[in-house]
Design an enzyme around this catalytic site. Sequence first.
Site, PDB file in Angstrom:
ATOM      1  CG  ASP A 202      -2.289   0.612   0.903  1.00 35.35           C
ATOM      2  OD1 ASP A 202      -2.341   1.845   0.776  1.00 35.35           O
ATOM      3  OD2 ASP A 202      -3.284  -0.131   0.795  1.00 35.35           O
ATOM      4  CG  HIS A 244      -5.386   3.998   0.963  1.00 33.96           C
ATOM      5  ND1 HIS A 244      -4.949   2.700   0.790  1.00 33.96           N
ATOM      6  CD2 HIS A 244      -6.661   4.027   0.515  1.00 33.96           C
ATOM      7  CE1 HIS A 244      -5.924   1.981   0.256  1.00 33.96           C
ATOM      8  NE2 HIS A 244      -6.975   2.761   0.073  1.00 33.96           N
ATOM      9  CB  SER A 424      -9.202   0.301  -0.106  1.00 31.57           C
ATOM     10  OG  SER A 424      -8.777   0.386  -1.437  1.00 31.57           O
TER      11      SER A 424
END
Length: 476
Positions: A202, A244, A424
């Site tokens: 990620d 994120h 996600s």
Amino acid sequence: MKSYLLVPKESIETQAHVGPRGTEQGERVLPRTTALRFAVANKAPDALSSLGLRSATLPGVRPQVSGQEPRKRGTKAGAKAKRPTTRGADSSTAPLPGAPVAEQTGAEAGSYRFMPLIGATMAHFYEESTEKAARADLEKEFEFIPDVVPLSFPGPVSAGQTGPRNRGMSSLAEREWPEECGVPLAHAQGIRGAGVMLGILDTGVDADHPEHAAKVIQFRYVSLFPNSPHNPARDIRGFDPDGHGTHVCGIAAGVHHGVAPEVDLYVASVIESETIRTSLGRVAAGMEWLLHQFSRPENSTRPAVVNLSLGFPLAPPPGITEADYNLNLRALQTMIRRLLDSNVLPVVAAGNSGPDTVGYPAAFPESLAVGAVDFERNVATFSASGTVGRRTVPDVMGYGVNVYSSTERRCNNQAFYERMSGTSMAAPYVAGIAALYRCRAPDLTAHEVRDLILANAVKLPRSATHRTGKGLAVFR
């Protein structure tokens, strides 16, 4: 400069077989077999080295593995040797303000990185003549896959389903996972992911966020040019300029809000915050690093899960031929397959483009593809679904609407949490569920854990527009 991932054709077409399991005494011990070492795989680094490409695999001179003497790139008799020229920008070149990032290169003809655990070699050619020579040597046995198709994590969801941000709150008093998902029961029974390795590809992770600071996180930053000897990947303390990856890690393994808070985290930062895009080469380097960590002697028999909240676009981007796009897909599928070959369960976000859309790698049969529902078990409007051949995506659903987790810290060290929505977020929830199963029964194979998740899923009402796979992933 042209960049290619060199993958043996036989490894693209061949499914590896898991090594022998069990003993005469009936024990169920499954050592990690890591790479399926195809005999031809070593030929690529040998040939590239003989053509003058510099190895970024190991410091110093790369050891000979095939027993062949390298070919010398000599000059004609009586000719003067040419003075080495610098291609690209070397370490002494000062970049101009606003100029695009360029790889630092030396006088070599190119560079390469041999990645034996995924059975591939990444090559950068600085001269067309060198590329032609490499193709003449290797093209019969290797696919030359151009690293031209961008990968990114699923795009942002509609504003109507993002929910309150709750920025500035240090933490919620209790985890929000509903009783029906089995997470509270697992934790009450002491099943919290201990002994399981969880890999995350990620944007990174903030290792000093209160959600993660209590554990040691193995972290690698994969640079923009991960296969260059001049811009090496680095193992450093975890950081995340986007938030994120920190949110994803918090859902799966956060100490306050994680599904499996006691897993050992291995995080590779392969996505830049500015573009939220990455390349096949960076993902390959990150996956190779994860398998290297998982294959250490102390880890070789431990269960492992990998979460991938990223994917290729649904169709070839402008300027990319369908042939090059399909080659990139085949290479990524080969890497996902290597995870399964190594007894690692790959959990993949299905995407946020809605019904009748299927992205990759979620559409690969090797992936456990995850769609999103809210905490009332309603399918999220953005959750991707569809059919590719005989395969229906997603395989299973996870909570992915208004999920509360860690994001970032300010310069005064104030920690932030946010609610985010997307597949996600659903994927790390399911990765955490998989870690709980692997914690309870570490002798199960990745295939068996996948089957267990699908068999125990809570069925969801049928929808005219959405596919929900086997239902909501839960721990039982």
